[in-house]
Design a protein around this motif. Structure first.
Motif, PDB file in Angstrom:
ATOM      1  N   TRP A 182      32.964  31.044  37.549  1.00 17.31           N
ATOM      2  CA  TRP A 182      33.417  32.254  37.423  1.00 17.31           C
ATOM      3  C   TRP A 182      33.591  33.039  38.713  1.00 17.31           C
ATOM      4  O   TRP A 182      34.465  33.810  38.941  1.00 17.31           O
ATOM      5  N   ARG A 183      32.814  32.730  39.574  1.00 13.24           N
ATOM      6  CA  ARG A 183      32.870  33.275  40.860  1.00 13.24           C
ATOM      7  C   ARG A 183      34.139  32.721  41.614  1.00 13.24           C
ATOM      8  O   ARG A 183      35.058  33.672  42.394  1.00 13.24           O
ATOM      9  N   GLY A 184      34.298  31.474  41.593  1.00  6.63           N
ATOM     10  CA  GLY A 184      35.648  30.890  42.090  1.00  6.63           C
ATOM     11  C   GLY A 184      37.003  31.644  41.455  1.00  6.63           C
ATOM     12  O   GLY A 184      37.703  32.047  42.003  1.00  6.63           O
ATOM     13  N   TRP A 185      36.945  31.455  40.210  1.00  3.69           N
ATOM     14  CA  TRP A 185      37.988  32.075  39.423  1.00  3.69           C
ATOM     15  C   TRP A 185      38.290  33.749  39.497  1.00  3.69           C
ATOM     16  O   TRP A 185      39.388  34.170  39.770  1.00  3.69           O
ATOM     17  N   GLY A 186      37.005  34.403  39.753  1.00  2.00           N
ATOM     18  CA  GLY A 186      37.243  35.744  40.070  1.00  2.00           C
ATOM     19  C   GLY A 186      37.765  36.040  41.448  1.00  2.00           C
ATOM     20  O   GLY A 186      38.570  36.877  41.503  1.00  2.00           O
ATOM     21  N   SER A 187      37.330  35.130  42.271  1.00  2.00           N
ATOM     22  CA  SER A 187      38.072  35.194  43.716  1.00  2.00           C
ATOM     23  C   SER A 187      39.626  34.803  43.663  1.00  2.00           C
ATOM     24  O   SER A 187      40.281  35.797  44.378  1.00  2.00           O
ATOM     25  N   ALA A 188      39.916  34.056  43.019  1.00  2.00           N
ATOM     26  CA  ALA A 188      41.301  33.701  42.952  1.00  2.00           C
ATOM     27  C   ALA A 188      42.109  34.690  42.298  1.00  2.00           C
ATOM     28  O   ALA A 188      43.340  35.123  42.600  1.00  2.00           O
ATOM     29  N   ALA A 189      41.544  35.216  40.995  1.00  2.00           N
ATOM     30  CA  ALA A 189      42.259  36.324  40.309  1.00  2.00           C
ATOM     31  C   ALA A 189      42.180  37.692  41.092  1.00  2.00           C
ATOM     32  O   ALA A 189      43.339  38.342  41.101  1.00  2.00           O
ATOM     33  N   ALA A 190      41.394  37.953  41.733  1.00  2.00           N
ATOM     34  CA  ALA A 190      41.415  39.299  42.860  1.00  2.00           C
ATOM     35  C   ALA A 190      42.342  38.957  43.807  1.00  2.00           C
ATOM     36  O   ALA A 190      43.079  40.056  44.110  1.00  2.00           O
ATOM     37  N   ALA A 191      42.568  37.742  44.268  1.00  2.00           N
ATOM     38  CA  ALA A 191      43.833  37.676  45.161  1.00  2.00           C
ATOM     39  C   ALA A 191      45.320  37.700  44.552  1.00  2.00           C
ATOM     40  O   ALA A 191      46.051  38.333  45.045  1.00  2.00           O
ATOM     41  N   VAL A 192      45.189  37.254  43.353  1.00  2.00           N
ATOM     42  CA  VAL A 192      46.590  37.094  42.515  1.00  2.00           C
ATOM     43  C   VAL A 192      46.738  38.740  42.314  1.00  2.00           C
ATOM     44  O   VAL A 192      47.828  38.979  42.592  1.00  2.00           O
ATOM     45  N   VAL A 193      45.843  39.420  41.956  1.00  2.00           N
ATOM     46  CA  VAL A 193      46.065  40.977  41.531  1.00  2.00           C
ATOM     47  C   VAL A 193      46.449  41.739  42.853  1.00  2.00           C
ATOM     48  O   VAL A 193      47.431  42.612  42.930  1.00  2.00           O
ATOM     49  N   GLY A 194      45.787  41.376  43.960  1.00  3.57           N
ATOM     50  CA  GLY A 194      45.984  42.206  45.311  1.00  3.57           C
ATOM     51  C   GLY A 194      47.239  41.807  45.757  1.00  3.57           C
ATOM     52  O   GLY A 194      47.977  42.834  46.241  1.00  3.57           O
ATOM     53  N   VAL A 195      47.718  40.471  45.681  1.00  5.15           N
ATOM     54  CA  VAL A 195      49.324  40.349  46.359  1.00  5.15           C
ATOM     55  C   VAL A 195      50.337  40.839  45.283  1.00  5.15           C
ATOM     56  O   VAL A 195      51.376  41.076  45.661  1.00  5.15           O
ATOM     57  N   LEU A 196      49.778  41.102  44.043  1.00  2.66           N
ATOM     58  CA  LEU A 196      50.905  41.703  43.047  1.00  2.66           C
ATOM     59  C   LEU A 196      51.038  43.242  42.993  1.00  2.66           C
ATOM     60  O   LEU A 196      52.043  43.828  42.581  1.00  2.66           O
ATOM     61  N   VAL A 197      49.927  43.988  43.766  1.00  3.12           N
ATOM     62  CA  VAL A 197      49.924  45.217  43.732  1.00  3.12           C
ATOM     63  C   VAL A 197      51.260  46.022  44.058  1.00  3.12           C
ATOM     64  O   VAL A 197      51.773  46.737  43.354  1.00  3.12           O
ATOM     65  N   PRO A 198      51.629  45.599  45.374  1.00  6.40           N
ATOM     66  CA  PRO A 198      53.354  46.368  45.777  1.00  6.40           C
ATOM     67  C   PRO A 198      54.063  46.100  44.766  1.00  6.40           C
ATOM     68  O   PRO A 198      55.104  46.992  44.590  1.00  6.40           O
ATOM     69  N   MET A 199      54.598  45.007  44.199  1.00  9.59           N
ATOM     70  CA  MET A 199      55.530  44.812  42.810  1.00  9.59           C
ATOM     71  C   MET A 199      55.266  45.597  41.906  1.00  9.59           C
ATOM     72  O   MET A 199      56.075  46.441  41.230  1.00  9.59           O
ATOM     73  N   VAL A 200      54.003  45.819  41.466  1.00 10.18           N
ATOM     74  CA  VAL A 200      53.741  46.662  40.426  1.00 10.18           C
ATOM     75  C   VAL A 200      54.029  48.369  40.785  1.00 10.18           C
ATOM     76  O   VAL A 200      54.621  48.802  39.839  1.00 10.18           O
ATOM     77  N   VAL A 201      53.926  48.593  41.897  1.00 10.19           N
ATOM     78  CA  VAL A 201      53.955  49.996  42.470  1.00 10.19           C
ATOM     79  C   VAL A 201      55.480  50.216  42.454  1.00 10.19           C
ATOM     80  O   VAL A 201      55.946  51.362  42.021  1.00 10.19           O
ATOM     81  N   VAL A 202      56.218  49.297  43.126  1.00 10.42           N
ATOM     82  CA  VAL A 202      57.860  49.564  43.158  1.00 10.42           C
ATOM     83  C   VAL A 202      58.562  49.160  41.610  1.00 10.42           C
ATOM     84  O   VAL A 202      59.146  50.401  41.404  1.00 10.42           O
ATOM     85  N   SER A 203      57.790  48.374  40.822  1.00  8.45           N
ATOM     86  CA  SER A 203      58.441  48.404  39.483  1.00  8.45           C
ATOM     87  C   SER A 203      58.217  49.395  38.708  1.00  8.45           C
ATOM     88  O   SER A 203      59.171  49.501  37.703  1.00  8.45           O
TER      89      SER A 203
END
Length: 494
Positions: A182-203
């Protein structure tokens, strides 16, 4: 992996050159040929969610711009997805389950449809399926960073791929994963969401682009389910029954994901979440969740494997004839659905055919003829097939699409549109057929001005209708005061 990939590649290449693009493909084609600075300028205004896809298309179209080149990345991505589905089945169950699942994906009409679309959705499906394969490896002790990297890249191809994170969380719950996983998946998921934030804001600032979407209904869900399992009744009911049998293996040993435990969340969670959100703010279209299709063949193949084991008297009993029997059954489903696949190669299967529109203009318009696009988005035909419009005058255009950083160019305001129309006696109109029929009224004042002047001051004559678009000649009626006098009557007999 190889057999399903080759079958998908062959079906994808079959009839790839339909002789015409539809409007969304045309956008990919004309934007993918722009320079990088001009693509960047466009993304500030519209289509930020497709920005990475346009940049990937640019070197492809630079080699040979055309319909086949435009669609080749989607064909290759679909073939890769079929192979990855097979790899998932083999890793989560056994090789023959992978073979069946990969072949089921390859012959699915929905997969074949988007394999021949010059859009990003097949690439998203390949990225999502690859991320799921990496997810299974990470749960079994592998590294999480490749999973996070592939999924983040996939989300930049289309942001709704982020819903795959929720599906994988459900899979972890079904597998009763430990805290370390769960910790490993949570870290990867947080990274994915963090990378996607600029796209979400613009879209979010460009959300007007999806204002045409409607709230999904129960019929919408049923259509998607049939798309996943098979559009014809015979295939659908057999696949549904096998998928339900496959659910018997939903939960396995603690910490070990099962085939059904991975496949079911993938096929259910993203569409259901998007449909629920769309009850409040419509965002759902079936192509946005194409990547969820990969779970359906895994469930069906898993059910077929359990059924084969039961028929042999013990679960998962090996038999050389079983893989061949499954392959023959899939071939039979392909033959049963072959008319649907054949129909899908017809340009009429798409919402419109800009190739046919351009040919109609080339046949009928004369050099110097004015052309009006109603609404401006129908200018896509001229941007995609400029040769057909060579010599004509674009009546409303002020600045071209590429230089203005827009999809369709910048047009004159309503007053100027009226003045320009007042100076012509005839005009060729490329228009949305529903708009011409009065089924909807454009919001933009300049578009309303076009429709108003055409309706009040012109008469529609020759027409060539192609799908959702019409090519129609409008002429200004001759005033009785300016009409030539009638010829004198002939003298009667003396």
């Amino acid at each position: 992996m190889g057999v399903p990939a080759l079958v998908m590649l062959a079906l994808g290449l079959w009839g790839l050159d339909r002789g015409g693009m539809w409007r969304d493909e045309a956008v990919s084609f004309q934007v993918g040929r722009r320079t990088v600075p001009r693509i960047w300028l466009l993304l500030h205004d519209v289509d930020a969610v497709h920005g990475l896809y346009y940049l990937l298309l640019r070197p492809v179209l630079a080699v040979h711009p055309g319909e086949v080149a435009l669609r080749l990345p989607s064909v290759c991505a679909a073939a890769a997805t079929a192979g990855l589905v097979a790899a998932l089945g083999a890793r989560l169950a056994r090789p023959r389950v992978g073979l069946w699942a990969g072949l089921l994906y390859a012959v699915a009409p929905m997969a074949g449809h988007y394999a021949q679309e010059g859009r990003s959705y097949s690439l998203v499906a390949a990225g999502a399926t690859g991320a799921t394969l990496l997810f299974v490896g990470a749960v079994r002790g592998g590294s999480w960073w490749p999973y996070g990297a592939v999924l983040a890249l996939t989300c930049w191809l289309h942001e709704f791929a982020v819903l795959l994170l929720l599906a994988h969380a459900v899979s972890l719950a079904l597998a009763r994963a430990g805290a370390r996983v769960w910790r490993g998946w949570g870290s990867a998921a947080a990274a994915v969401v963090g990378v996607l934030v600029p796209m979400v804001v613009v879209s979010r600032g460009q959300s007007a682009q999806v204002a045409w979407l409607r709230t999904p209904t129960a019929d919408t869900a049923e259509r998607l389910l049939r798309g996943f399992l098979g559009p014809t009744d015979a295939v659908f009911w057999v696949c549904l029954a096998l998928a339900l049998v496959g659910l018997a293996g939903l939960v396995g040993r603690p910490g070990e994901p099962t085939c059904a435990g991975v496949a079911l969340p993938v096929v259910v969670v993203p569409p259901v979440v998007l449909m629920l959100v769309s009850q409040f703010s419509p965002l759902y279209v079936d192509r946005y969740v194409l990547y969820a299709l990969s779970g359906a063949p895994l469930l069906v193949a898993s059910g077929a494997e359990r059924l084969a084991g039961a028929l042999k008297g013990r679960p998962f009993a090996p038999s050389p004839a079983v893989p061949l029997t499954g392959v023959l059954a899939i071939a039979l489903s392909l033959l049963h659905q072959f008319p649907l696949l054949q129909k899908d190669r017809d340009p009429a299967s798409r919402p419109d055919d800009l190739g046919a529109v351009s040919r109609a203009v080339a046949r009928n318009a004369e050099p110097g003829d004015p052309v009006l696009f109603l609404p401006a988005s129908t200018r896509n035909a001229a941007l995609t097939y400029p040769g057909a419009f060579r010599g004509t005058r674009d009546l409303a255009l002020v600045a071209g699409a590429a230089e203005s950083g827009t999809l369709y160019g910048r047009e004159a305001g309503p007053a100027e549109v009226r003045r320009r129309l007042a100076r012509v006696e005839r005009v060729w109109v490329v228009a949305d057929r529903k708009l011409l029929a009065g089924h909807w009224v454009p919001r933009d004042p300049a578009e309303r001005a076009k429709a108003d002047v055409l309706g009040r001051e012109f008469i529609g004559q020759d027409e060539a209708v192609r799908g959702g678009l019409a090519v129609r000649l409008y002429v200004r009626p001759v005033s009785p005061l300016l009409a030539p006098p009638p010829p004198p009557p002939r003298p009667g007999p003396s």
